[in-house]
Enzyme design. Sequence first.
Site, short mmCIF file in Angstrom:
data_model
loop_
_atom_site.label_atom_id
_atom_site.label_comp_id
_atom_site.label_asym_id
_atom_site.label_seq_id
_atom_site.Cartn_x
_atom_site.Cartn_y
_atom_site.Cartn_z
N LYS A 75 0.83 -1.22 0.00
CA LYS A 75 0.00 0.00 0.00
C LYS A 75 0.85 1.26 0.00
CE LYS A 75 -4.09 -1.75 2.44
NZ LYS A 75 -5.27 -1.10 1.89
N GLY A 122 -9.55 -0.64 5.63
CA GLY A 122 -10.22 0.65 5.42
C GLY A 122 -9.31 1.72 4.84
N ASN A 181 -10.52 1.85 -7.75
CA ASN A 181 -11.03 0.86 -6.80
C ASN A 181 -12.35 1.34 -6.19
OD1 ASN A 181 -11.55 -0.99 -4.83
ND2 ASN A 181 -9.82 -0.44 -3.53
N SER A 184 -13.81 -1.89 -2.61
CA SER A 184 -13.42 -2.31 -1.26
C SER A 184 -14.66 -2.31 -0.37
CB SER A 184 -12.38 -1.35 -0.70
OG SER A 184 -12.28 -1.53 0.69
N LYS A 222 -11.83 -1.76 -10.80
CA LYS A 222 -11.84 -2.99 -9.99
C LYS A 222 -13.21 -3.17 -9.35
CE LYS A 222 -9.33 -5.55 -6.51
NZ LYS A 222 -8.14 -5.60 -5.68
N SER A 250 -11.54 -9.91 -8.97
CA SER A 250 -12.39 -9.06 -8.20
C SER A 250 -11.73 -8.70 -6.88
CB SER A 250 -13.67 -9.80 -7.83
OG SER A 250 -14.43 -10.06 -8.97
N ASN A 251 -12.45 -7.89 -6.12
CA ASN A 251 -12.02 -7.55 -4.77
C ASN A 251 -12.40 -8.68 -3.80
OD1 ASN A 251 -11.10 -5.88 -2.59
ND2 ASN A 251 -11.49 -4.13 -3.92
N GLY A 275 -8.30 -15.12 -0.70
CA GLY A 275 -7.41 -16.27 -0.64
C GLY A 275 -8.04 -17.58 -1.02
C1 LIG Z 1 -4.59 -7.32 3.42
C2 LIG Z 1 -5.30 -6.97 2.16
C3 LIG Z 1 -5.41 -5.64 1.79
C4 LIG Z 1 -6.07 -5.31 0.61
N1 LIG Z 1 -6.13 -4.00 0.23
C5 LIG Z 1 -6.67 -3.68 -0.96
C6 LIG Z 1 -6.66 -2.34 -1.43
O1 LIG Z 1 -6.17 -1.44 -0.77
N2 LIG Z 1 -7.22 -2.09 -2.63
C7 LIG Z 1 -7.77 -3.07 -3.42
O2 LIG Z 1 -8.23 -2.79 -4.52
N3 LIG Z 1 -7.78 -4.35 -3.00
C8 LIG Z 1 -7.25 -4.67 -1.81
N4 LIG Z 1 -7.25 -5.97 -1.40
C9 LIG Z 1 -7.88 -6.99 -2.24
C10 LIG Z 1 -6.87 -7.68 -3.12
O3 LIG Z 1 -6.25 -6.79 -4.02
C11 LIG Z 1 -7.53 -8.82 -3.91
O4 LIG Z 1 -8.51 -8.27 -4.76
C12 LIG Z 1 -8.17 -9.87 -3.01
O5 LIG Z 1 -7.41 -10.04 -1.86
C13 LIG Z 1 -8.28 -11.21 -3.73
O6 LIG Z 1 -7.03 -11.70 -4.09
P1 LIG Z 1 -6.27 -12.85 -3.23
O7 LIG Z 1 -7.24 -13.95 -3.03
O8 LIG Z 1 -5.08 -13.20 -4.07
O9 LIG Z 1 -5.89 -12.20 -1.94
C14 LIG Z 1 -6.62 -6.32 -0.21
C15 LIG Z 1 -6.50 -7.66 0.18
C16 LIG Z 1 -5.85 -7.98 1.34
C17 LIG Z 1 -5.76 -9.43 1.74
#
Ligand SMILES: Cc1cc2nc3c(=O)[nH]c(=O)nc-3n(C[C@H](O)[C@H](O)[C@H](O)COP(=O)(O)O)c2cc1C
Length: 366
Positions: A75, A122, A181, A184, A222, A250-251, A275
């Site tokens: 971040k 957040g 984004n 979220s 996103k 996706s998010n 995950g």
């Molecule tokens: C700790 C954490 C922080 C995240 N912060 C953001 C963020 O700031 N902006 C965003 O678009 N997605 C954020 N995400 C979502 C991820 O970019 C991603 O879309 C989501 O985790 C699914 O991917 P994964 O299964 O590989 O984690 C965050 C995910 C995690 C786990």
Amino acid sequence: MYKQFISPILDHLDSETWHNFARESLHFTENFSLLLKFTQLFNYSGKRLVDERLKVNISDIEFDNPITVGAGWDKYGRAVKGLWHLGFSAVEVGTVVLHPQTGNPKPRQFMIAPGVGINWLGFNSPGTDQIKLNLQRYKNCRIPIGISIGMNKELDEKEIAWAHGAVAKNLYDCASYFAVNVSSPNTPGLRKLQDKKPLNDIIEAVKDSMNGKKIKKPIFVKIAPELTLHAVDEVIEVVTDNNISGIIASNTTINSDIKGKYGQKWRQSQGGLSGDDPDYRKMVNDQIKHIYKQAGDKLEIIGVGGIKDSETALEKIKAGAKLLQVVTAIRGEGPFVAGKINTGLLNYMIKEGVSNINELVGIEVK
Ligand SMILES: Cc1cc2nc3c(=O)[nH]c(=O)nc-3n(C[C@H](O)[C@H](O)[C@H](O)COP(=O)(O)O)c2cc1C
């Protein structure tokens, strides 16, 4: 070794604390070329896998493999080079908001099962000016950097589109692409910005921020995995009408049945799950298939959600995603994850006689 010995130890530590430690450790390695070389040992063959067959081009950005780091891992824009040395081809920095903000009260990031996380950070962000300073160190290193743009929590409705444009304007020089984004789950009202009118206003503001620039940086939107198909179609319409690059799907998910599988506490908790959950992964894969079916010839898809190995990466590529992002599996699978996925993809291609990864994009829906 990582999953057997290291991960269980990390399970006892606060997830966000570990995460920050991992990012800062990578940041530290960036000061010493020998240490950076050492991080390359986390790739299968002891160095970054570079192979023409894995190269991906999206909106004129060259990625030397399809595995990138999704928003949320870095971040602060402090570990881009370190992550690249671990085998990722790019990093989406952020989400970045205009003014510094601390995010929600801690604790707010958890591993709830092996490879599965929930967070309600957040939009903790040092703000645009600090991110710009942080990214200066990567000015000449040719690693693609995406800038994920979000909005501050306390923002007047009339300022929302403008604020997105202001982040883009300030970070234009640092960005290979922008990701808007609006998905979220941890900023009240944010997901409403996926609706046609506010989304259109935001995209126009981000586009306008590049007025007068010779090169227009690609823009992606996103989305949330819970969007109805009708709502996804509306996003597609906004993306294609505005002639921007594509969609990141996706998010994290707020689906309470999926969260509830890990206990009543998580069913009722705030935050989004990410995950290695098969239902979450399927939800995202189905969404990618839908977008590809509707508009695969008009826009690019970046796939993210539950990728942890070459099989789960292939699922998303075959569903229609050209580029992939990984976040939670960096913790779940460990620092080897990008190298492991890329090696697996290449082995699969050799076995199946595929000469370029792009040939596999969308084959399950075609
Ligand atoms: C700790 C954490 C922080 C995240 N912060 C953001 C963020 O700031 N902006 C965003 O678009 N997605 C954020 N995400 C979502 C991820 O970019 C991603 O879309 C989501 O985790 C699914 O991917 P994964 O299964 O590989 O984690 C965050 C995910 C995690 C786990």
